[in-house]
Design a protein around this motif. Structure first.
Motif, mmCIF file in Angstrom:
data_model
loop_
_atom_site.group_PDB
_atom_site.id
_atom_site.type_symbol
_atom_site.label_atom_id
_atom_site.label_comp_id
_atom_site.label_asym_id
_atom_site.label_seq_id
_atom_site.Cartn_x
_atom_site.Cartn_y
_atom_site.Cartn_z
ATOM 1 N N LEU A 566 22.812 -50.652 75.874
ATOM 2 C CA LEU A 566 21.549 -51.399 75.843
ATOM 3 C C LEU A 566 20.398 -50.550 76.354
ATOM 4 C CD1 LEU A 566 22.744 -54.816 77.339
ATOM 5 C CD2 LEU A 566 22.763 -54.075 74.953
ATOM 6 N N HIS A 570 18.331 -47.768 71.242
ATOM 7 C CA HIS A 570 17.490 -48.903 70.924
ATOM 8 C C HIS A 570 17.513 -49.254 69.451
ATOM 9 C CE1 HIS A 570 14.725 -49.685 74.626
ATOM 10 N NE2 HIS A 570 15.999 -49.724 74.909
ATOM 11 N N SER A 571 16.651 -48.618 68.692
ATOM 12 C CA SER A 571 16.399 -49.080 67.322
ATOM 13 C C SER A 571 17.637 -49.055 66.446
ATOM 14 C CB SER A 571 15.295 -48.234 66.687
ATOM 15 O OG SER A 571 15.666 -46.861 66.718
ATOM 16 N N THR A 573 20.808 -48.949 67.269
ATOM 17 C CA THR A 573 21.838 -49.853 67.769
ATOM 18 C C THR A 573 21.481 -51.301 67.473
ATOM 19 O OG1 THR A 573 22.357 -48.290 69.526
ATOM 20 C CG2 THR A 573 23.134 -50.544 69.805
ATOM 21 N N ILE A 574 20.211 -51.645 67.696
ATOM 22 C CA ILE A 574 19.777 -53.013 67.403
ATOM 23 C C ILE A 574 19.985 -53.334 65.930
ATOM 24 C CG2 ILE A 574 17.774 -54.549 67.278
ATOM 25 C CD1 ILE A 574 16.697 -53.215 69.785
ATOM 26 N N ASP A 575 19.653 -52.395 65.061
ATOM 27 C CA ASP A 575 19.818 -52.624 63.620
ATOM 28 C C ASP A 575 21.278 -52.859 63.266
ATOM 29 O OD1 ASP A 575 17.119 -52.281 63.334
ATOM 30 O OD2 ASP A 575 17.245 -50.192 62.657
ATOM 31 N N LEU A 577 23.822 -53.807 65.342
ATOM 32 C CA LEU A 577 24.318 -55.053 65.933
ATOM 33 C C LEU A 577 23.776 -56.266 65.190
ATOM 34 C CD1 LEU A 577 24.093 -54.235 69.753
ATOM 35 C CD2 LEU A 577 26.110 -54.209 68.278
ATOM 36 N N THR A 578 22.528 -56.172 64.741
ATOM 37 C CA THR A 578 21.956 -57.274 63.964
ATOM 38 C C THR A 578 22.714 -57.459 62.653
ATOM 39 O OG1 THR A 578 19.768 -56.882 64.927
ATOM 40 C CG2 THR A 578 19.864 -58.145 62.874
ATOM 41 N N TYR A 601 16.841 -56.309 79.043
ATOM 42 C CA TYR A 601 17.434 -55.666 77.873
ATOM 43 C C TYR A 601 18.169 -56.676 77.011
ATOM 44 C CZ TYR A 601 16.392 -51.030 79.736
ATOM 45 O OH TYR A 601 15.748 -49.907 80.194
ATOM 46 N N LYS A 604 16.332 -58.360 74.228
ATOM 47 C CA LYS A 604 15.980 -57.575 73.045
ATOM 48 C C LYS A 604 17.162 -57.388 72.105
ATOM 49 C CE LYS A 604 12.609 -54.821 75.659
ATOM 50 N NZ LYS A 604 12.221 -53.443 76.072
ATOM 51 N N PHE A 605 18.387 -57.552 72.622
ATOM 52 C CA PHE A 605 19.579 -57.267 71.837
ATOM 53 C C PHE A 605 20.253 -58.557 71.371
ATOM 54 C CE2 PHE A 605 18.958 -53.197 73.709
ATOM 55 C CZ PHE A 605 19.593 -52.289 72.884
ATOM 56 N N PRO A 606 20.899 -58.515 70.204
ATOM 57 C CA PRO A 606 21.651 -59.684 69.701
ATOM 58 C C PRO A 606 22.996 -59.787 70.403
ATOM 59 C CG PRO A 606 21.775 -57.881 68.116
ATOM 60 C CD PRO A 606 20.866 -57.413 69.219
#
Length: 689
Positions: A566, A570-571, A573-575, A577-578, A601, A604-606
């Motif tokens: 986390l 960022h970007s 990993t978020i993409d 996980l989303t 954090y 911001k994360f799913p």
């Protein structure tokens, strides 16, 4: 014509010739001289009788071409000759010296015989005057060139005393010409730019171009390129030297700038790795001579990536500049600070007494690093992990010393960061052990030595097993049972985690299908995911493929990530996980609270679930305990719509505490350790009954 008349004409001719102001010589058609005047005697140094016994060729230098002088060939073209036909020629006197002359020819016929009458003028003075004029002209031209050329020209005698200099030399040196004359060249002559001693290089007879630093009149120095040429007389003896020099300050400045760029970091202007390794050679040699020690300390900023990711690289770069300035101001003047790249810095401590303890000093540096740095309105607190190695104890060359300091720095990071570790030989043994373990693990992946066990996850409200966490196990015929906390990091470092992770995922999905069929109900499966897997482009496809091949539904799969992901990613990993959540896969944060916990954090994360680290659960020893961190995690996670699972539950007291606080699930030895798939099914029946 009558003979009397012929003699009369000859007499008249002699009178006329004798009265002429020029040398007059008459030759017959065979080249014999038949008549001369007194001026001819004077000009050529012969007596009249001697001249009358000579041929015209005798007055021409030996080897001259036949048409050079008064030859009979003139008679063949008599009609084109006249006294106006002047020619500049060379005659030869009786003493052998050459005589520059100008000659005019006239054909004369006497008693039907043809003669050539030559009027000869000695032009020695004219030639000398013309030569003097030419010399003066050339001297003026040379002086004009020397006066206007932008190159400094200095002439010296053979002892090196200056005899003249041009205006460019005056401007270059700040001296007037009169002041320079008589001054030894050594007064302004500098050593080659890189020479370690003073003094003037000897003037050489062989032209060579060198770079020097000339001394100006005001004492300042100017970089020049100089070439010295020896001046010789007709006998080849050196009579002096001609020195040509021009200002190369801009060239030297540009070259120094390029060299500086090659050896210094562009951002912080600190020496770079190349300069560090080069300077260390001399530093270690000096330590050998003095009997002292040298300490090399490698510092790595903790979680620097957070700043770059959250605030941007410009702020991160400015922070690095501030850190570099702090390090420079903190060390002694003769110590060295360098930047290796990224957020890594090196400090070299010179001239240390043997066995000196630098730990307090390094700890003082690390505490100083904690002072907030204001960057573009942000107050940033920085910590660093430091690893040190000491010469000659920990390495006898720069490369080994830096490598050992690097090992120590990673130990400092592994043991909690914001601290200092000094190199120990056991680090090498550990590294060799990891290398051997890496080879064995690579072999184990291909020989079926790995397996998966399953630990139940207990629903505290329902009192039933709702799922299992898949845990990798390794039993080696040579090494025996190898703990996950040994081989998982080796798989990460050795690049095998992607292969291992995919194998565990596929094995666990297939085993869950067997468990479900045995128990007759749907279950969840938790699988740990490495940060490297989440950076790989193939992970999403691998998850989809494992689900399809096993037949389990996406909502049944729960991927456990570390909270470090986390922070560090960022970007991308978020993409990813989303995309997984859109597929229906659940996401849990493992070991929450043991690292750099920040619920900011989580927003911001799913994320679907938080797993409280076992270290917080172990602090619950009786029913009256107040585990504030556990309580806070449960409350805040629920406020964010996330479930909470407590790890490491081992006692009824801990279970009851979690139930009263509203924790959703628990996992630990109170329920069951990890078991093979068939045993896990039986444990689930027992726990759910």
């Amino acid at each position: 014509m009558h003979k009397a008349q012929s003699h009369e004409h000859e007499d008249r001719l002699r009178v006329v010739i004798e009265a002429a102001p020029n040398a007059m010589i008459m030759a017959n058609d065979r080249g014999r001289i038949v008549l001369v005047n007194s001026e001819a005697e004077r000009s050529f140094g012969y007596t009249r009788d001697e001249l009358l016994r000579m041929r015209i060729e005798d007055l021409v230098p030996a080897g001259a071409s036949p048409d050079h002088g008064l030859h009979e060939t003139y008679l063949q073209h008599a009609e084109r000759l006249g006294m106006e036909s002047d020619r500049a020629l060379i005659g030869v006197r009786k003493d052998g010296t050459e005589l520059p002359i100008e000659i005019a020819l006239k054909l004369i016929v006497i008693s039907d015989e043809q003669f050539v009458l030559a009027s000869i003028i000695d032009i020695t003075k004219r030639v000398a005057g013309r030569a003097a004029t030419d010399v003066a002209h050339h001297d003026a031209l040379r002086r004009s060139i020397l006066d206007t050329i932008p190159i400094a020209i200095i002439a010296t005698d053979r002892e090196g005393q200056i005899v003249t200099a041009n205006p460019a030399a005056e401007e270059l040196l700040g001296w007037c010409q009169q002041d320079l004359i008589g001054v030894p060249l050594s007064e302004i002559h500098g050593q080659p730019r890189d020479a370690p001693t003073d003094g003037s290089p000897a003037l050489s007879q062989v032209p060579q171009e060198v770079e020097l630093a000339y001394r100006r009149k005001d004492g300042s120095r100017v970089d020049v390129s100089e070439q010295v040429v020896a001046l010789q007389d007709g006998a080849g003896e050196v009579t002096g030297f001609l020195v040509a020099a021009y200002d190369i300050a801009k060239r030297v400045e540009a070259r120094d700038r390029v060299e500086h760029m090659h050896t210094h970091d562009a951002l912080t202007d600190l020496p770079n790795r190349a300069a560090l390794m080069e300077d260390l050679v001399g530093i270690l040699e000096q330590a050998d001579r003095d009997g002292t020690e040298v300490a090399l300390v490698l510092l790595d900023l903790d979680h620097f990536k957070r700043i770059n990711d959250s605030l941007g690289h410009p702020i991160g770069d400015e922070l690095l500049v501030h850190v570099g300035e702090r390090l420079r101001s903190w060390v002694r003047w003769d110590d060295m600070v360098a930047r290796l790249g990224g957020d890594e810095f090196v400090v070299v401590f010179n001239d240390l007494p043997p066995s000196v303890d630098l730990t307090p000093r390094i700890e003082g540096l690390l505490s100083q690093m904690l002072a907030p740095v204001e960057v573009q309105g942000y107050d940033l607190a920085v910590t660093a992990s430091a690893g040190g190695a000491v010469y000659p104890r920990d390495g006898d060359n720069p490369t080994t010393l830096l490598r050992h300091a690097d090992m120590a720095m990673y130990r400092a990071k592994a043991t909690g960061r914001d601290g200092v570790r000094w190199f120990d030989n056991t680090f090498i043994e550990d590294a060799q052990d990891k290398l051997a373990l890496s080879g064995a693990l690579r072999q184990a992946l291909g020989q079926g030595e790995l397996s998966v066990v399953y630990q139940p996850q207990f629903d505290l409200a329902k009192g039933t097993v709702e799922g299992f966490e898949a845990l990798a196990r390794w039993w080696s015929p040579e090494l025996g049972s190898v703990a996950p906390d040994r081989f998982i990091p080796v798989a990460e470092d050795g690049g095998m985690i992607l292969q291992l992770g995919e194998w565990v995922l596929r094995r666990a999905c297939a085993d869950l299908a067997v468990l479900q069929e045995d128990l007759g109900r749907k279950l969840r499966l938790a699988v740990n995911v490495s940060p490297r897997q989440l950076r790989g482009k193939e992970w999403l496809a691998q998850v989809t493929s494992a689900l399809e091949d096993s037949g389990i539904e996406p909502w049944q799969l729960e991927l456990e990530i570390t909270e470090g992901i986390l922070i560090d990613d960022h970007s991308d990993t978020i993409d990813l996980l989303t995309s997984l959540r859109e597929l229906g896969v659940q996401v849990a944060v493992d070991d929450f609270g043991c690292g750099y916990s920040s619920l900011a954090y989580l927003a911001k994360f799913p994320v679907d679930k938080i797993k409280i680290d076992r270290s917080f659960v172990s602090e619950i020893t009786n029913a009256d305990d107040d585990a504030a961190i556990v309580d806070a995690i449960i409350v805040m996670a629920h406020a964010l719509g996330m479930k909470v699972l407590a790890e490491g539950v081992e006692t009824e007291v801990q279970q009851q505490y979690l139930i009263t606080r509203g924790c959703d699930e628990a996992q630990g030895f109170l329920y069951s350790p990890g078991m093979p798939v068939l045993e896990a099914a039986q444990a689930a029946r027992t726990l759910s009954s």
